[in-house]
Write a protein that holds these residues in place. Structure first.
Motif, PDB file in Angstrom:
ATOM      1  N   GLY A  70     -11.866 -29.892  12.815  1.00  0.00           N
ATOM      2  CA  GLY A  70     -11.455 -30.772  13.904  1.00  0.00           C
ATOM      3  C   GLY A  70     -10.532 -31.886  13.452  1.00  0.00           C
ATOM      4  O   GLY A  70     -10.706 -33.037  13.854  1.00  0.00           O
ATOM      5  N   SER A  71      -9.518 -31.547  12.644  1.00  0.00           N
ATOM      6  CA  SER A  71      -8.662 -32.599  12.065  1.00  0.00           C
ATOM      7  C   SER A  71      -7.948 -33.408  13.135  1.00  0.00           C
ATOM      8  O   SER A  71      -7.754 -34.612  12.987  1.00  0.00           O
ATOM      9  CB  SER A  71      -7.638 -31.977  11.109  1.00  0.00           C
ATOM     10  OG  SER A  71      -8.288 -31.374  10.021  1.00  0.00           O
ATOM     11  N   ASP A 108     -28.183 -27.770   6.364  1.00  0.00           N
ATOM     12  CA  ASP A 108     -28.730 -28.686   7.365  1.00  0.00           C
ATOM     13  C   ASP A 108     -27.586 -29.521   7.926  1.00  0.00           C
ATOM     14  O   ASP A 108     -27.070 -30.427   7.255  1.00  0.00           O
ATOM     15  CB  ASP A 108     -29.786 -29.577   6.706  1.00  0.00           C
ATOM     16  CG  ASP A 108     -30.394 -30.582   7.675  1.00  0.00           C
ATOM     17  OD1 ASP A 108     -29.953 -30.646   8.840  1.00  0.00           O
ATOM     18  OD2 ASP A 108     -31.306 -31.316   7.259  1.00  0.00           O
ATOM     19  N   SER A 109     -27.177 -29.235   9.158  1.00  0.00           N
ATOM     20  CA  SER A 109     -26.043 -29.939   9.753  1.00  0.00           C
ATOM     21  C   SER A 109     -26.394 -31.357  10.164  1.00  0.00           C
ATOM     22  O   SER A 109     -25.533 -32.090  10.667  1.00  0.00           O
ATOM     23  CB  SER A 109     -25.507 -29.155  10.958  1.00  0.00           C
ATOM     24  OG  SER A 109     -26.516 -28.986  11.930  1.00  0.00           O
ATOM     25  N   GLY A 110     -27.634 -31.780   9.922  1.00  0.00           N
ATOM     26  CA  GLY A 110     -27.996 -33.181  10.127  1.00  0.00           C
ATOM     27  C   GLY A 110     -27.359 -34.112   9.106  1.00  0.00           C
ATOM     28  O   GLY A 110     -27.314 -35.322   9.303  1.00  0.00           O
ATOM     29  N   THR A 154     -11.784 -37.282   1.549  1.00  0.00           N
ATOM     30  CA  THR A 154     -12.602 -38.369   2.096  1.00  0.00           C
ATOM     31  C   THR A 154     -12.134 -39.761   1.690  1.00  0.00           C
ATOM     32  O   THR A 154     -12.518 -40.748   2.305  1.00  0.00           O
ATOM     33  CB  THR A 154     -14.060 -38.231   1.606  1.00  0.00           C
ATOM     34  OG1 THR A 154     -14.082 -38.380   0.177  1.00  0.00           O
ATOM     35  CG2 THR A 154     -14.631 -36.872   1.983  1.00  0.00           C
ATOM     36  N   GLY A 155     -11.328 -39.847   0.621  1.00  0.00           N
ATOM     37  CA  GLY A 155     -10.973 -41.149   0.079  1.00  0.00           C
ATOM     38  C   GLY A 155     -12.089 -41.783  -0.723  1.00  0.00           C
ATOM     39  O   GLY A 155     -11.978 -42.923  -1.177  1.00  0.00           O
ATOM     40  N   PHE A 156     -13.194 -41.063  -0.933  1.00  0.00           N
ATOM     41  CA  PHE A 156     -14.364 -41.565  -1.662  1.00  0.00           C
ATOM     42  C   PHE A 156     -14.326 -40.938  -3.048  1.00  0.00           C
ATOM     43  O   PHE A 156     -14.794 -39.835  -3.248  1.00  0.00           O
ATOM     44  CB  PHE A 156     -15.625 -41.186  -0.898  1.00  0.00           C
ATOM     45  CG  PHE A 156     -16.883 -41.858  -1.385  1.00  0.00           C
ATOM     46  CD1 PHE A 156     -16.845 -43.007  -2.153  1.00  0.00           C
ATOM     47  CD2 PHE A 156     -18.126 -41.335  -1.048  1.00  0.00           C
ATOM     48  CE1 PHE A 156     -18.009 -43.630  -2.584  1.00  0.00           C
ATOM     49  CE2 PHE A 156     -19.303 -41.943  -1.483  1.00  0.00           C
ATOM     50  CZ  PHE A 156     -19.235 -43.088  -2.247  1.00  0.00           C
ATOM     51  N   GLY A 180     -18.836 -32.400  10.008  1.00  0.00           N
ATOM     52  CA  GLY A 180     -19.186 -32.664   8.619  1.00  0.00           C
ATOM     53  C   GLY A 180     -19.148 -31.408   7.763  1.00  0.00           C
ATOM     54  O   GLY A 180     -18.859 -30.306   8.223  1.00  0.00           O
ATOM     55  N   PHE A 181     -19.456 -31.606   6.484  1.00  0.00           N
ATOM     56  CA  PHE A 181     -19.379 -30.531   5.473  1.00  0.00           C
ATOM     57  C   PHE A 181     -20.324 -29.388   5.809  1.00  0.00           C
ATOM     58  O   PHE A 181     -19.936 -28.212   5.808  1.00  0.00           O
ATOM     59  CB  PHE A 181     -19.717 -31.127   4.108  1.00  0.00           C
ATOM     60  CG  PHE A 181     -19.736 -30.137   2.978  1.00  0.00           C
ATOM     61  CD1 PHE A 181     -18.585 -29.860   2.258  1.00  0.00           C
ATOM     62  CD2 PHE A 181     -20.914 -29.508   2.610  1.00  0.00           C
ATOM     63  CE1 PHE A 181     -18.603 -28.949   1.209  1.00  0.00           C
ATOM     64  CE2 PHE A 181     -20.954 -28.596   1.562  1.00  0.00           C
ATOM     65  CZ  PHE A 181     -19.784 -28.317   0.858  1.00  0.00           C
TER      66      PHE A 181
END
Length: 252
Positions: free
Chosen positions: A26-27, A189-191, A228-230, A58-59
């Motif tokens: 979803g960029s 786990d998509s949580g 992510t820039g992280f 998310g990932f």
């Protein structure tokens, strides 16, 4: 991402038993269109698919979507015998894929395997770890050299070796998973939005009796933090989702 695909193409074509799935999470910035054009320019349409998602879950959610799309195209049949998760900011060295596959074929008890990650300057990024525990969190947060050496068994990062060795969890940036692991424990786990999802998955796999191995002769270059820039440099403030993911893992 296209650089990562280009590095994989020679080995994928040589093997003839592998396909690449790019998940655009979803960029919302025309990345999907650029990726589609890039796949065409590389002439990779025979072995590379693009899955463009409407939202960024998310990932974990992105990888789950790729796996579900494969299952749907296979008309509900099982997942691939082996699934290799690879970050978009990576460059696989020659035979990186085949060496992981060969290791898994020789070690039926290994449910997961990951290769060596190098920084662009050739130094090694840790990619094989012990599970996070309260003691390890204290040692890592204090980040005091003599203390870390004194309590090195509490350090999350395992000592480096040039021989394969068993780990508790492996980096999701370079992680091969056997289909029987997914059958036993389910998908990610998509949580978790980002971070700790591969730690959680490896913990569930370990609970189910699967081994995780680090295979140093399978090598990728991991640029690190490009999505992510992280980066590895400790930030002044970690993103909120990092703390949420850590809390979710420890509550588990």
């Amino acid at each position: 991402t296209l650089q990562a695909v280009d590095a994989l193409l020679p080995e994928v074509r040589m093997r003839g038993d592998t396909e690449i799935c790019i998940v655009d999470n979803g960029s919302g910035d025309r990345s999907a269109e650029e990726l589609a054009g890039g796949i065409a320019r590389l002439g990779a349409g025979d072995c590379c698919r693009l899955l463009a998602l409407p939202d960024n879950g998310g990932f974990a959610a992105g990888n789950n979507a790729g796996l579900r799309a494969y299952r749907e195209r296979a008309e509900g049949r099982a997942l691939p015998r082996l699934t290799w998760l690879l970050n978009p900011d990576t460059i696989a060295r020659p035979d990186a894929l085949t060496r992981l596959v060969d290791f898994m074929d020789r070690h039926p008890d290994a449910g997961l395997a990951g290769g060596r990650c190098l920084r662009p300057d050739g130094t090694i990024r840790h990619s094989a770890f012990r599970f996070h525990r309260p003691g390890s969190e204290l040692v890592c947060e204090l980040d005091f050299g003599p203390l870390r050496k004194r309590f090195e068994t509490f350090d999350v990062a395992l000592p480096l070796s040039d021989e394969p060795y068993q780990a508790e969890w492996l980096s999701g940036s370079n992680l091969m998973i056997r289909d029987t692991v997914f059958e036993a424990v389910g998908l990610f786990d998509s949580g978790y939005f980002l971070y700790f999802e591969e730690t959680d998955f490896c913990a569930r796999a370990a609970d189910a009796g699967f081994e995780a191995w680090h295979v140093p002769d399978s090598v990728i270059v991991h640029l690190g933090g490009q999505a992510t820039g992280f980066t590895e440099e400790r930030p002044k403030r970690r993103p909120r989702y990092w703390f949420a993911s850590r809390a979710r893992f420890f509550m588990r």
